[in-house]
Design a protein around this motif. Structure first.
Motif, PDB file in Angstrom:
ATOM      1  N   HIS A   7      12.298  51.794  65.324  1.00 45.21           N
ATOM      2  CA  HIS A   7      12.139  50.720  64.341  1.00 45.21           C
ATOM      3  C   HIS A   7      10.663  50.323  64.301  1.00 45.21           C
ATOM      4  N   LYS A   9       9.318  47.585  64.063  1.00 49.48           N
ATOM      5  CA  LYS A   9       9.019  46.329  64.769  1.00 49.48           C
ATOM      6  C   LYS A   9       8.393  46.578  66.132  1.00 49.48           C
ATOM      7  N   TYR A  59      12.630  54.984  53.791  1.00 46.46           N
ATOM      8  CA  TYR A  59      11.952  54.912  55.085  1.00 46.46           C
ATOM      9  C   TYR A  59      10.730  53.997  54.978  1.00 46.46           C
ATOM     10  N   ALA A  62      11.274  50.129  54.611  1.00 47.59           N
ATOM     11  CA  ALA A  62      11.486  49.397  55.866  1.00 47.59           C
ATOM     12  C   ALA A  62      10.162  49.141  56.585  1.00 47.59           C
ATOM     13  N   GLU A  66       8.552  45.349  57.330  1.00 46.65           N
ATOM     14  CA  GLU A  66       8.036  44.916  58.633  1.00 46.65           C
ATOM     15  C   GLU A  66       6.599  44.425  58.493  1.00 46.65           C
ATOM     16  N   ALA A 123      15.153  49.969  69.389  1.00 48.45           N
ATOM     17  CA  ALA A 123      15.936  49.953  68.148  1.00 48.45           C
ATOM     18  C   ALA A 123      15.446  51.105  67.286  1.00 48.45           C
ATOM     19  N   CYS A 124      16.340  51.661  66.485  1.00 46.25           N
ATOM     20  CA  CYS A 124      15.905  52.756  65.622  1.00 46.25           C
ATOM     21  C   CYS A 124      15.628  52.241  64.216  1.00 46.25           C
ATOM     22  N   HIS A 125      14.819  52.990  63.511  1.00 47.24           N
ATOM     23  CA  HIS A 125      14.522  52.713  62.104  1.00 47.24           C
ATOM     24  C   HIS A 125      15.853  52.661  61.356  1.00 47.24           C
ATOM     25  N   PRO A 126      16.007  51.739  60.407  1.00 49.97           N
ATOM     26  CA  PRO A 126      17.304  51.600  59.727  1.00 49.97           C
ATOM     27  C   PRO A 126      17.766  52.825  58.940  1.00 49.97           C
TER      28      PRO A 126
END
Length: 141
Positions: A7, A9, A59, A62, A66, A123-126
């Protein structure tokens, strides 16, 4: 070029800026707008998607979200209309590899952030859906 499975973030300012720039380059490659980086291994998972151009835009959206949450002004108009797309499968091994890779980078250029993330699960990228498995075949550890 690194199109993180993580993610955005988790990235520091430098990493987030690089991801945006490299993601836009990947977008240009997938759209046939540049001759460089056409064989880059990280593009394989986008090329394998049923709608590669929509997937890279999702991709990047997202990443832009952020950046916006942090007060950066990444130009959303560089992307097409964002549409819901099917997720891209990534493996738990790939996510773990990238997590350790990022923590090593952050330990050098942003030790406080590395310490913040150490001990937490990534956390992974959505856009990605994590399934059990090893590091991706295209990765060059």
């Amino acid at each position: 070029m690194r199109l993180w499975t993580l993610h955005p973030k988790h990235l520091d300012r430098q990493g987030l800026l690089a991801l945006w720039r490299e993601g836009l380059l990947a977008r240009a490659v997938l759209r046939g707008e540049t001759r460089g980086y056409r064989q880059h291994p990280q593009l394989a998972r986008f090329r394998g998607h049923t709608a590669p151009e929509l997937a890279i835009d999702a991709y990047l959206a997202a990443v832009q979200e952020e950046a916006s949450a942090r007060g950066y002004a990444f130009d959303r108009s560089k992307l097409g209309a964002i549409q819901a797309v099917a997720g891209i499968e990534a493996t738990s091994g790939q996510l773990a590899y990238e997590w350790e890779h990022l923590l090593r980078k952050l330990a050098v250029r942003h030790p406080a952030l590395a310490e913040r993330w150490r001990g937490e699960a990534p956390a992974c990228h959505p856009l990605f859906v994590i399934a059990p498995g090893p590091i991706a075949a295209w990765e060059r550890p």
